[in-house]
Design a protein around this motif. Sequence first.
Motif, PDB file in Angstrom:
ATOM      1  N   UNK A 185     -32.220  16.750  71.823  1.00 59.88           N
ATOM      2  CA  UNK A 185     -32.703  16.135  72.396  1.00 59.88           C
ATOM      3  C   UNK A 185     -33.773  16.925  72.491  1.00 59.88           C
ATOM      4  N   UNK A 186     -34.849  18.211  72.120  1.00 62.93           N
ATOM      5  CA  UNK A 186     -35.971  18.490  72.449  1.00 62.93           C
ATOM      6  C   UNK A 186     -37.233  18.924  71.653  1.00 62.93           C
ATOM      7  N   UNK A 187     -37.654  19.333  71.911  1.00 64.04           N
ATOM      8  CA  UNK A 187     -39.467  19.019  71.443  1.00 64.04           C
ATOM      9  C   UNK A 187     -39.109  19.906  69.881  1.00 64.04           C
ATOM     10  N   UNK A 188     -38.114  20.466  69.727  1.00 64.83           N
ATOM     11  CA  UNK A 188     -38.454  21.756  68.634  1.00 64.83           C
ATOM     12  C   UNK A 188     -37.651  21.309  68.361  1.00 64.83           C
ATOM     13  N   UNK A 189     -37.198  19.370  67.741  1.00 68.08           N
ATOM     14  CA  UNK A 189     -36.599  18.417  67.309  1.00 68.08           C
ATOM     15  C   UNK A 189     -37.463  19.205  65.439  1.00 68.08           C
ATOM     16  N   UNK A 190     -38.453  18.907  66.102  1.00 74.26           N
ATOM     17  CA  UNK A 190     -39.774  18.624  64.512  1.00 74.26           C
ATOM     18  C   UNK A 190     -39.320  19.931  63.820  1.00 74.26           C
ATOM     19  N   UNK A 191     -39.452  21.482  64.864  1.00 76.58           N
ATOM     20  CA  UNK A 191     -39.178  22.666  63.638  1.00 76.58           C
ATOM     21  C   UNK A 191     -37.579  22.223  62.881  1.00 76.58           C
ATOM     22  N   UNK A 192     -36.717  21.831  63.436  1.00 73.63           N
ATOM     23  CA  UNK A 192     -35.197  21.753  62.115  1.00 73.63           C
ATOM     24  C   UNK A 192     -35.563  20.418  60.879  1.00 73.63           C
ATOM     25  N   UNK A 193     -36.482  19.879  60.841  1.00 74.70           N
ATOM     26  CA  UNK A 193     -37.005  19.057  59.838  1.00 74.70           C
ATOM     27  C   UNK A 193     -36.864  20.086  58.215  1.00 74.70           C
ATOM     28  N   UNK A 215     -43.078  33.324  74.111  1.00 72.57           N
ATOM     29  CA  UNK A 215     -44.124  32.829  73.302  1.00 72.57           C
ATOM     30  C   UNK A 215     -44.618  31.640  75.047  1.00 72.57           C
ATOM     31  N   UNK A 216     -45.230  31.014  73.898  1.00 72.56           N
ATOM     32  CA  UNK A 216     -46.128  29.625  74.848  1.00 72.56           C
ATOM     33  C   UNK A 216     -45.003  28.522  74.586  1.00 72.56           C
ATOM     34  N   UNK A 217     -44.334  28.239  75.623  1.00 73.08           N
ATOM     35  CA  UNK A 217     -43.554  26.810  75.780  1.00 73.08           C
ATOM     36  C   UNK A 217     -44.162  25.509  75.568  1.00 73.08           C
ATOM     37  N   UNK A 218     -43.656  24.650  75.376  1.00 77.23           N
ATOM     38  CA  UNK A 218     -43.888  23.157  75.100  1.00 77.23           C
ATOM     39  C   UNK A 218     -44.574  22.796  76.588  1.00 77.23           C
ATOM     40  N   UNK A 219     -43.441  23.407  77.480  1.00 75.68           N
ATOM     41  CA  UNK A 219     -44.073  22.423  79.352  1.00 75.68           C
ATOM     42  C   UNK A 219     -45.278  23.423  79.517  1.00 75.68           C
ATOM     43  N   UNK A 220     -45.415  24.641  79.021  1.00 80.73           N
ATOM     44  CA  UNK A 220     -47.041  24.924  79.607  1.00 80.73           C
ATOM     45  C   UNK A 220     -46.896  26.556  79.759  1.00 80.73           C
ATOM     46  N   UNK A 221     -45.346  26.904  80.277  1.00 75.31           N
ATOM     47  CA  UNK A 221     -44.405  28.018  80.816  1.00 75.31           C
ATOM     48  C   UNK A 221     -44.867  29.666  79.485  1.00 75.31           C
ATOM     49  N   UNK A 222     -45.403  30.530  79.882  1.00 70.95           N
ATOM     50  CA  UNK A 222     -44.559  31.412  79.308  1.00 70.95           C
ATOM     51  C   UNK A 222     -44.152  31.948  79.255  1.00 70.95           C
ATOM     52  N   UNK A 276     -33.059  26.049  73.118  1.00 66.20           N
ATOM     53  CA  UNK A 276     -34.553  26.093  73.172  1.00 66.20           C
ATOM     54  C   UNK A 276     -34.669  25.172  74.639  1.00 66.20           C
ATOM     55  N   UNK A 277     -35.214  25.664  75.459  1.00 67.32           N
ATOM     56  CA  UNK A 277     -35.695  24.582  76.953  1.00 67.32           C
ATOM     57  C   UNK A 277     -36.948  25.913  77.614  1.00 67.32           C
ATOM     58  N   UNK A 278     -36.985  25.336  78.508  1.00 72.17           N
ATOM     59  CA  UNK A 278     -37.747  25.937  79.600  1.00 72.17           C
ATOM     60  C   UNK A 278     -37.078  27.278  80.029  1.00 72.17           C
ATOM     61  N   UNK A 279     -38.205  28.678  80.086  1.00 74.21           N
ATOM     62  CA  UNK A 279     -37.512  30.286  80.945  1.00 74.21           C
ATOM     63  C   UNK A 279     -36.656  29.664  81.975  1.00 74.21           C
ATOM     64  N   UNK A 280     -37.490  29.328  82.603  1.00 70.82           N
ATOM     65  CA  UNK A 280     -35.753  29.166  83.993  1.00 70.82           C
ATOM     66  C   UNK A 280     -34.869  28.502  83.875  1.00 70.82           C
ATOM     67  N   UNK A 306     -37.050  27.420  70.545  1.00 71.42           N
ATOM     68  CA  UNK A 306     -36.285  27.794  69.584  1.00 71.42           C
ATOM     69  C   UNK A 306     -36.852  28.951  68.168  1.00 71.42           C
ATOM     70  N   UNK A 307     -36.210  29.291  67.838  1.00 73.41           N
ATOM     71  CA  UNK A 307     -36.251  30.569  66.728  1.00 73.41           C
ATOM     72  C   UNK A 307     -36.704  29.786  66.160  1.00 73.41           C
ATOM     73  N   UNK A 308     -37.656  30.644  64.817  1.00 72.53           N
ATOM     74  CA  UNK A 308     -38.553  29.658  63.425  1.00 72.53           C
ATOM     75  C   UNK A 308     -36.695  29.595  62.565  1.00 72.53           C
ATOM     76  N   UNK A 309     -37.302  28.731  61.706  1.00 73.79           N
ATOM     77  CA  UNK A 309     -36.334  27.897  60.549  1.00 73.79           C
ATOM     78  C   UNK A 309     -36.315  28.710  60.013  1.00 73.79           C
TER      79      UNK A 309
END
Length: 398
Positions: free
Chosen positions: A12-20, A152-159, A121-125, A164-167
């Motif tokens: 369960x992470x926002x990167x799920x959409x990339x796994x499609x 890069x730019x994370x979904x949470x706003x952090x850089x 895939x997660x927040x940098x911290x 998650x690496x690209x498909x």
Amino acid sequence: MKGKRIVVGVTGGIAVFKVAGLVSQLTQRGADVRVIMTESATRFVTPLTFQTLSRNPVMVDTFEEKDPSVVSHIDLADHADLFVIAPATANFLGKLAHGLADDMLSTTLLATKAPVLIAPAMNVNMLNHPAVQNNIRQLTEWGYRFIEPASGQLACGYIGKGRMEEPEQILVAVEEMLGESLPDFSGKRVLVTAGPTREFLDPIRYLSNRSTGKMGYAIAEAMSQAGAETVLVSGPVNREKPPGVRVVNVNTAEEMFHAVMQEMDTAHVIIQTAAVADYTPVDVSDQKIKKKGDRLSLELKKTTDIAVEVGKRKNGHFLVGFAAETDQLSENAQSKLHRKGLDLIVANDVSLQGAGFEGDTNIVTIYDADGEVLQLPKMSKREVAKQLVGLIGERFNG
């Protein structure tokens, strides 16, 4: 990839959409893709999406047994050629590292013997938290493979690092893992040397070189994956211990010599990648040498040539050496092979871009007593290691 059963575990992470996209590409290449989703993953993308893209039912609930002739998680575990966990959340890495099995995905992973590729895939911290790093180290030691998250730019706003690496990159790693075919070294003992040595001038200063040990560590890991009992004599490097490998840490050329002599009698194959110092100071100060005058003269003496000494004691061993050169590659390498009693020597021109120290790639040519055996283009040191282990397997097994 055609006909290979690949199980994709989606957490369960926002990167799920990339796994499609990854599932779609795997399916288009002919793989039999089975998707297991955690409950939290279904909050981002519905199971119907992955069912449509994989053309197979999607598993979520451990207790939803659709086929009474099998136990679903055991059937998936037994028949998988490869598992891909993407995205892998901090929570799921923790569960896996501690052997927890409270959902369909974690239960299936505990039951499988297939190789596993993990794309965190997660927040940098969160990624840098000691607990998460410990979990990654533990899983790596057990043989799980990771594809590093991107920065890069994370979904949470952090850089920072954590995307998650690209498909497309995950797909390359999948193809590489499915293409691996190592010889069987079960019951054999392999000794590998790696890294630099340090020749001390005083308690603070030393003479050394740029070797990072990457090549030797990759070879030790590949040998362990091939089933060999692997011992790695390592100079001082900042690297994680390869999974399943016993590491003997040394500093100086003399220490490496004694460690190799102690380990070689029971070894069947000896692979010497270490960049051992050719000279060491005659006098070593027990106190810091103070700065005085415009010049400082050092008297050096030759160190013991470990490869030569191993060659003298050769007794059924299969010996492999390395030659880092800047000119006359073929002549220098073959001269070393004959002089040191080697069966194979791996030579690289360290002046070429992508073939020197400190990088992740190498460009090598392999020679035996009759001349050139194999020339490899620029490729990752891990891939060079697999090619070399394959060649050693062919020669060693006759």
